[in-house]
Write a protein that holds these residues in place. Structure first.
Motif, PDB file in Angstrom:
ATOM      1  N   ILE A 172       0.854  -1.190   0.000  1.00 47.85           N
ATOM      2  CA  ILE A 172       0.000   0.000   0.000  1.00 47.85           C
ATOM      3  C   ILE A 172       0.886   1.234   0.000  1.00 47.85           C
ATOM      4  O   ILE A 172       2.004   1.218   0.549  1.00 47.85           O
ATOM      5  CB  ILE A 172      -0.952   0.027   1.223  1.00 47.85           C
ATOM      6  N   THR A 173       0.404   2.272  -0.633  1.00 43.01           N
ATOM      7  CA  THR A 173       1.079   3.567  -0.583  1.00 43.01           C
ATOM      8  C   THR A 173       0.033   4.664  -0.578  1.00 43.01           C
ATOM      9  O   THR A 173      -1.074   4.484  -1.101  1.00 43.01           O
ATOM     10  CB  THR A 173       2.040   3.747  -1.775  1.00 43.01           C
ATOM     11  N   HIS A 174       0.356   5.787   0.047  1.00 42.72           N
ATOM     12  CA  HIS A 174      -0.521   6.960   0.057  1.00 42.72           C
ATOM     13  C   HIS A 174       0.074   8.004  -0.876  1.00 42.72           C
ATOM     14  O   HIS A 174       1.268   8.312  -0.794  1.00 42.72           O
ATOM     15  CB  HIS A 174      -0.639   7.527   1.469  1.00 42.72           C
ATOM     16  N   VAL A 175      -0.758   8.560  -1.730  1.00 42.35           N
ATOM     17  CA  VAL A 175      -0.282   9.462  -2.773  1.00 42.35           C
ATOM     18  C   VAL A 175      -1.088  10.754  -2.750  1.00 42.35           C
ATOM     19  O   VAL A 175      -2.313  10.730  -2.628  1.00 42.35           O
ATOM     20  CB  VAL A 175      -0.401   8.805  -4.164  1.00 42.35           C
ATOM     21  N   ARG A 181      -5.044  13.168  -0.180  1.00 46.17           N
ATOM     22  CA  ARG A 181      -4.044  12.102  -0.122  1.00 46.17           C
ATOM     23  C   ARG A 181      -4.796  10.779  -0.005  1.00 46.17           C
ATOM     24  O   ARG A 181      -5.538  10.568   0.944  1.00 46.17           O
ATOM     25  CB  ARG A 181      -3.102  12.302   1.070  1.00 46.17           C
ATOM     26  N   LEU A 182      -4.563   9.911  -0.961  1.00 48.61           N
ATOM     27  CA  LEU A 182      -5.397   8.720  -1.081  1.00 48.61           C
ATOM     28  C   LEU A 182      -4.549   7.447  -1.133  1.00 48.61           C
ATOM     29  O   LEU A 182      -3.446   7.444  -1.678  1.00 48.61           O
ATOM     30  CB  LEU A 182      -6.261   8.821  -2.340  1.00 48.61           C
ATOM     31  N   PRO A 183      -5.074   6.345  -0.566  1.00 53.50           N
ATOM     32  CA  PRO A 183      -4.332   5.087  -0.572  1.00 53.50           C
ATOM     33  C   PRO A 183      -4.569   4.295  -1.856  1.00 53.50           C
ATOM     34  O   PRO A 183      -5.675   4.262  -2.404  1.00 53.50           O
ATOM     35  CB  PRO A 183      -4.918   4.346   0.635  1.00 53.50           C
ATOM     36  N   VAL A 184      -3.508   3.663  -2.332  1.00 54.69           N
ATOM     37  CA  VAL A 184      -3.595   2.707  -3.437  1.00 54.69           C
ATOM     38  C   VAL A 184      -2.977   1.411  -2.931  1.00 54.69           C
ATOM     39  O   VAL A 184      -1.868   1.406  -2.408  1.00 54.69           O
ATOM     40  CB  VAL A 184      -2.860   3.206  -4.694  1.00 54.69           C
ATOM     41  N   GLN A 185      -3.698   0.309  -3.096  1.00 53.05           N
ATOM     42  CA  GLN A 185      -3.334  -0.954  -2.472  1.00 53.05           C
ATOM     43  C   GLN A 185      -3.276  -2.060  -3.522  1.00 53.05           C
ATOM     44  O   GLN A 185      -3.998  -2.034  -4.515  1.00 53.05           O
ATOM     45  CB  GLN A 185      -4.393  -1.294  -1.410  1.00 53.05           C
ATOM     46  N   LEU A 186      -2.428  -3.032  -3.292  1.00 50.06           N
ATOM     47  CA  LEU A 186      -2.385  -4.230  -4.128  1.00 50.06           C
ATOM     48  C   LEU A 186      -2.327  -5.445  -3.206  1.00 50.06           C
ATOM     49  O   LEU A 186      -1.438  -5.550  -2.362  1.00 50.06           O
ATOM     50  CB  LEU A 186      -1.166  -4.212  -5.056  1.00 50.06           C
ATOM     51  N   ILE A 242      -6.522  -4.690  -7.028  1.00 48.46           N
ATOM     52  CA  ILE A 242      -6.021  -3.320  -6.974  1.00 48.46           C
ATOM     53  C   ILE A 242      -7.032  -2.517  -6.169  1.00 48.46           C
ATOM     54  O   ILE A 242      -8.117  -2.188  -6.658  1.00 48.46           O
ATOM     55  CB  ILE A 242      -5.857  -2.710  -8.373  1.00 48.46           C
ATOM     56  N   GLY A 243      -6.704  -2.221  -4.917  1.00 51.80           N
ATOM     57  CA  GLY A 243      -7.621  -1.505  -4.048  1.00 51.80           C
ATOM     58  C   GLY A 243      -7.553  -0.014  -4.280  1.00 51.80           C
ATOM     59  O   GLY A 243      -6.526   0.619  -4.018  1.00 51.80           O
ATOM     60  N   LEU A 244      -8.644   0.557  -4.782  1.00 55.48           N
ATOM     61  CA  LEU A 244      -8.679   1.977  -5.130  1.00 55.48           C
ATOM     62  C   LEU A 244      -9.861   2.664  -4.455  1.00 55.48           C
ATOM     63  O   LEU A 244     -10.957   2.099  -4.383  1.00 55.48           O
ATOM     64  CB  LEU A 244      -8.808   2.165  -6.642  1.00 55.48           C
ATOM     65  N   PRO A 245      -9.684   3.901  -4.017  1.00 54.93           N
ATOM     66  CA  PRO A 245     -10.785   4.645  -3.389  1.00 54.93           C
ATOM     67  C   PRO A 245     -11.613   5.416  -4.409  1.00 54.93           C
ATOM     68  O   PRO A 245     -12.033   6.543  -4.152  1.00 54.93           O
ATOM     69  CB  PRO A 245     -10.042   5.585  -2.441  1.00 54.93           C
ATOM     70  N   PHE A 246     -11.830   4.817  -5.565  1.00 57.04           N
ATOM     71  CA  PHE A 246     -12.503   5.507  -6.667  1.00 57.04           C
ATOM     72  C   PHE A 246     -13.608   4.640  -7.249  1.00 57.04           C
ATOM     73  O   PHE A 246     -13.611   3.415  -7.117  1.00 57.04           O
ATOM     74  CB  PHE A 246     -11.511   5.840  -7.785  1.00 57.04           C
ATOM     75  N   ILE A 303       1.196   4.357 -10.364  1.00 58.20           N
ATOM     76  CA  ILE A 303       1.299   3.905  -8.974  1.00 58.20           C
ATOM     77  C   ILE A 303       1.105   2.399  -8.895  1.00 58.20           C
ATOM     78  O   ILE A 303       1.867   1.688  -8.218  1.00 58.20           O
ATOM     79  CB  ILE A 303       0.248   4.623  -8.108  1.00 58.20           C
ATOM     80  N   ALA A 304       0.081   1.882  -9.583  1.00 58.77           N
ATOM     81  CA  ALA A 304      -0.198   0.448  -9.546  1.00 58.77           C
ATOM     82  C   ALA A 304       0.963  -0.354 -10.122  1.00 58.77           C
ATOM     83  O   ALA A 304       1.295  -1.436  -9.611  1.00 58.77           O
ATOM     84  CB  ALA A 304      -1.492   0.147 -10.312  1.00 58.77           C
ATOM     85  N   ALA A 305       1.586   0.161 -11.171  1.00 59.72           N
ATOM     86  CA  ALA A 305       2.750  -0.527 -11.746  1.00 59.72           C
ATOM     87  C   ALA A 305       3.877  -0.608 -10.731  1.00 59.72           C
ATOM     88  O   ALA A 305       4.547  -1.645 -10.603  1.00 59.72           O
ATOM     89  CB  ALA A 305       3.214   0.195 -13.009  1.00 59.72           C
ATOM     90  N   GLY A 306       4.086   0.469  -9.993  1.00 63.36           N
ATOM     91  CA  GLY A 306       5.127   0.460  -8.969  1.00 63.36           C
ATOM     92  C   GLY A 306       4.847  -0.557  -7.875  1.00 63.36           C
ATOM     93  O   GLY A 306       5.758  -1.264  -7.410  1.00 63.36           O
TER      94      GLY A 306
END
Length: 644
Positions: free
Chosen positions: A308-311, A403-408, A417-421, A488-491
């Motif tokens: 997970i990362t916050h972007v 600032r939003l989290p992106v998770q895998l 791919i966990g997205l807040p969208f 972000i997801a690729a990373g």
């Protein structure tokens, strides 16, 4: 028979997360008049814990309109050691008929009178209960993954935007929808005990004219599989034998209203549409479970991984490898388009007068002629969006999360791919195709888990964004938002493939202590009318197959009865012996709560309805439970007969 995957532990849990069912603004449509006025189906959190001996992971699917970072933060603080923001995904089904007021960002509390402490507590407490139950339930289990197709449960509501995508992409979705239905099934001793299904369709079969709290079509799908097909009793003392969750994926431009009108399709009855679309999802999922047991699913040993990362999506540099035009671009601060306040017409009409769902010529001309010429960077990020809510407004009062989290997550062969969208069908395809080759899997085994861990509105493809329909107007961070998320997801995928950690990033600040989150004003008190007492039955009537009883009521928010019931249907089983056959978690029951007007404003009536269709012949009665500041009360109707 296919071999069964082994080597892991899986646990399941379910809990009630129903908030205030009376005089609380409902979240989803944003209509000021849509205040809760009763209950059709309770909202539930369904949790699934996994352990492969090295890693843990948990998924919680919630019958909620949206998921917010403040809820996730509060839940994580109460989970056992080993569960973190990285390996816990908390996601919403996106019903538009749940109580609101549980966000810490002001935009989402606009029709609730402010932050609702009781609803927030009900949501958090219920999610924690479900998660703890799943953790305690960890035991050896067999897992299978299966994919199928569901063709008659969704329609594309933004076809003009969808058709801007490349022909090769559109060819994969000739109906403009993603028909893939995916099932992760959990078995013990050859018996199905749990399942998570992912299918892309908005949870908007119930329109903004409905004021009864409802889990909508995905809530009904869980109810149908668990209680109708599985025979589970939500109020029984024994643990529930079967727990089935129906999660969202890339449903941003997909409606359940097959005729592309609110409450229309397959029938003209929104409640019946809810049942039908929910049943179709449940039946398709159950068929996948049966196929898996017959050798057509993929059995696997449990292997878990997570990142997970916050972007800060308000200022992200997007590389040419993802922008598609060979150039660098940047996102910008959250900016609402003129079509965003209009809503998606197939699912709900305009909720702010003066804003059109297709175009706004005045704001379009203002943005093109004044705003964009003054800022080249804003023009590159947001054009051709006709701006209605500038990013500067978010700096005055935190309206939306920046600032939003992106998770895998990985569960064996399945990647989420966990997205807040709310991600459109084709935007989801691009994200899946970005991640899949990095991990060496088919893109069908990579799902976008939208509505997860927070909320940041919509994500469209750049081509769809240019159409500036509702979904594009609600893509807050601009035209390059999807390419930024692909980057972000690729990373995350590369880090997972290589076994490397990722930078956590800086999360959104905790807003729980802010002044505007200290609680909405208390509801006006409710009294018993002169000469009457709380719970006193007022009438008993029958209209067709529906029997209804009215009672003197208190305010349901006095005690939410979370994990319990406001009503019961009882059948006579002997002399002075009555057995409960239904409660407020059943589809056949409804509770309407009405406050008087004028001089009678301090009095309230509860109407308990039960549809007797399919009920066994016998003698029945309706029971109503309520609470006042002095304690609980119960009312019982006259007995009545249901003929054979």
């Amino acid at each position: 028979m296919a071999s069964t995957g082994t080597g892991g532990l899986v646990g399941r849990g379910i809990a009630d997360i129903t908030g205030e069912i009376a005089e609380c603004g409902m979240l989803g449509y944003g209509m000021a008049f849509q205040q809760s006025a009763g209950l059709h189906t309770r909202l539930r959190a369904r949790a699934f814990a996994f352990s492969d001996g090295t890693e843990r992971l948990m998924i919680v699917v919630c019958d909620l309109p949206l998921m917010f970072g403040g809820v996730v933060r509060a839940v994580l603080a109460r989970l056992p050691r080993g569960y973190t923001e990285s390996n816990v995904m908390i996601t919403a089904t996106h019903t538009h008929c749940g109580p609101g007021g549980y966000a810490h960002h002001a935009l989402y509390n606009g029709n609730t009178g402010g932050f609702r402490t009781k609803t927030f507590a009900a949501v958090v407490d219920g999610i924690v209960e479900a998660a703890l139950a799943a953790h305690e339930d960890l035991a050896p289990a067999a897992l299978r993954l299966a994919h199928g197709r569901l063709e008659n449960a969704s329609a594309n509501r933004a076809r003009r935007a969808f058709d801007r995508n490349p022909a090769a992409d559109r060819a994969l979705f000739p109906g403009g929808v993603d028909p893939q239905t995916t099932l992760l099934s959990i078995e013990r001793d050859g018996r199905l005990v749990g399942a998570i299904n992912w299918f892309a369709v908005h949870n908007t079969s119930m329109t903004n004219r409905n004021r009864l709290v409802s889990g909508d079509n995905k809530g009904y799908a869980g109810y149908h599989w668990e209680r109708v097909l599985g025979g589970c009793d939500y109020l029984a003392d024994a643990p529930q034998e079967l727990i089935t969750a129906f999660a969202q994926t890339n449903a941003g431009d997909v409606s359940p209203n097959l005729n592309l009108r609110p409450g229309s399709g397959p029938t003209e009855d929104m409640a019946e549409n809810t049942r039908i679309i929910g049943t179709r999802q449940a039946d398709a999922a159950a068929a996948l479970a049966d196929k898996g047991r017959n050798g057509e699913g993929t059995s696997f040993d449990l292997v878990l991984d997570h990142r997970i990362t916050h972007v800060d999506l308000s200022d992200m540099r997007v590389l040419p490898a993802f922008t598609g035009d060979g150039r660098f671009h940047r996102t910008s601060g959250p900016t609402g388009g003129a079509t965003s306040p209009a809503g998606a017409i197939p699912d709900g009409p305009t909720y702010f007068k003066g804003f059109g769902a297709e175009r706004n010529r005045v704001l379009g001309a203002l943005s093109r002629g004044v705003v964009y010429p003054l800022s080249r960077r804003l023009r590159d990020a947001q054009a051709p969006k006709p701006m209605a809510l500038p990013a500067s407004a978010n700096r005055v009062v935190p309206l939306v999360q920046r600032r939003l989290p992106v998770q895998l997550l990985r569960i064996g062969p399945l990647y989420l791919i966990g997205l807040p969208f709310e991600v459109t069908v084709n935007a989801g395809l691009r994200l899946r195709r970005t991640v899949a080759p990095i991990l060496g899997v088919a893109w069908q085994d990579v799902l976008v888990a939208g509505y997860s861990n927070a909320y940041g509105h919509y994500t469209t493809t750049p081509e769809e964004y240019d159409a500036q329909m509702y979904e594009g107007g609600s893509t807050l961070f601009g035209r390059w938002q999807l390419p930024a998320l692909q980057q972000i997801a690729a990373g995350l995928a590369e880090a997972m493939r290589d076994g490397r950690p990722v930078e956590r990033g800086e999360p959104e600040p905790d807003l729980a202590g802010r002044r505007f989150n200290r609680g909405a004003a208390a509801a006006a008190p409710v009294l018993a009318p002169p000469g009457r007492v709380f719970g006193q039955p007022l009438s008993l009537s029958r209209t067709g197959s529906v029997v209804a009883a009215e009672f003197v009521a208190g305010h349901p928010s006095t005690e939410l009865r979370r994990g319990g019931t406001y009503l019961e249907v009882e059948r006579e089983a002997g002399a002075d012996v009555w057995t409960r056959v239904a409660d407020d978690g059943d589809w056949a029951t409804r509770l309407h709560w009405t406050r008087g007007t004028g001089p009678r404003k301090r009095y309230a009536v509860a109407r308990v309805e039960w549809d007797t269709t399919g009920a066994a012949a016998g003698r029945y009665r309706l029971r109503f439970h309520g609470d006042t500041e002095d304690g609980p009360f119960t009312g019982v109707s006259e007995a009545f007969d249901v003929p054979a």
